[in-house]
Write a protein that holds these residues in place. Structure first.
Motif, PDB file in Angstrom:
ATOM      1  N   THR A  39       0.832  -1.201   0.000  1.00 42.09           N
ATOM      2  CA  THR A  39       0.000   0.000   0.000  1.00 42.09           C
ATOM      3  C   THR A  39       0.866   1.251   0.000  1.00 42.09           C
ATOM      4  N   VAL A  40       1.910   1.247   0.798  1.00 42.70           N
ATOM      5  CA  VAL A  40       2.827   2.391   0.863  1.00 42.70           C
ATOM      6  C   VAL A  40       3.566   2.553  -0.470  1.00 42.70           C
ATOM      7  N   THR A  42       2.608   1.532  -3.429  1.00 43.73           N
ATOM      8  CA  THR A  42       1.633   1.960  -4.432  1.00 43.73           C
ATOM      9  C   THR A  42       1.395   3.459  -4.334  1.00 43.73           C
ATOM     10  N   GLU A  43       1.291   3.955  -3.107  1.00 39.82           N
ATOM     11  CA  GLU A  43       1.102   5.391  -2.866  1.00 39.82           C
ATOM     12  C   GLU A  43       2.284   6.198  -3.406  1.00 39.82           C
ATOM     13  N   ALA A  44       3.489   5.673  -3.250  1.00 40.19           N
ATOM     14  CA  ALA A  44       4.681   6.366  -3.736  1.00 40.19           C
ATOM     15  C   ALA A  44       4.750   6.363  -5.257  1.00 40.19           C
ATOM     16  N   ARG A  46       2.141   5.944  -7.483  1.00 42.19           N
ATOM     17  CA  ARG A  46       0.962   6.477  -8.173  1.00 42.19           C
ATOM     18  C   ARG A  46       1.219   7.829  -8.840  1.00 42.19           C
ATOM     19  N   LEU A 130       7.604   8.004   2.693  1.00 39.00           N
ATOM     20  CA  LEU A 130       6.597   6.981   2.947  1.00 39.00           C
ATOM     21  C   LEU A 130       7.228   5.758   3.610  1.00 39.00           C
TER      22      LEU A 130
END
Length: 161
Positions: A39-40, A42-44, A46, A130
């Motif tokens: 999740t972390v 993916t956030e970075a 995106r 992140l």
């Protein structure tokens, strides 16, 4: 007819909670940790227009140089069709190119482009804060200890999977 299923008088339930003694506990905890880390990551990625599957291929290309697609599929846990889609995406964006493999007319090696390397480096810069947030609950030296333990777990000395 029922299968011979071993029974315990005090069955431990697999929960992934602290103190769980189930034989599934470690796997469940690793799965939860993976989901949290993914999740972390993916956030970075995106804001850069990348998905984890794309970044996994870029990692392989940076670490190993030009690589044939079947080896990329194995290294990233993908299948033949999936790796083709990822490489197609990377090529469309100018992040990777396919090149002929000398001596094998059918094989194509995938190579990262300078633009791909720039995006790869940018992803690391974007991920830094992140990643720090991901291990914020750990004490001094514990992130390094966790990395060491997971490295030894993922890459056992005997080469077992």
């Amino acid at each position: 007819m029922t299968a011979d299923i071993p029974h315990r008088t005090t069955a431990s339930r697999a929960t992934d909670r602290p103190g769980d003694e189930s034989p599934f506990a470690l796997g469940l905890l690793l799965r939860r940790a993976h989901l949290r880390a993914a999740t972390v990551m993916t956030e970075a990625l995106r804001p850069l227009g990348l998905e984890l599957r794309h970044f996994a291929v870029l990692i392989e290309l940076v670490n190993h140089g030009p690589t044939v697609q079947r080896d990329l599929a194995t290294a990233t846990g993908s299948d033949k069709a999936g790796i083709m889609r990822v490489v197609d995406d990377l090529e469309r964006r100018g992040l990777a190119v396919r090149k002929a493999v000398p001596g094998d007319r059918r094989a194509r090696a995938v190579e990262i482009t300078p633009q791909g390397r720039e995006l790869f480096d940018a992803a690391h810069v974007a991920a830094e804060p992140l990643a720090e947030r991901l291990v914020a609950e750990l004490g001094p030296g514990e992130p390094e200890q966790l990395t060491d333990l997971l490295t030894r777990f993922a890459h056992p000395a005997g080469g077992e999977a």
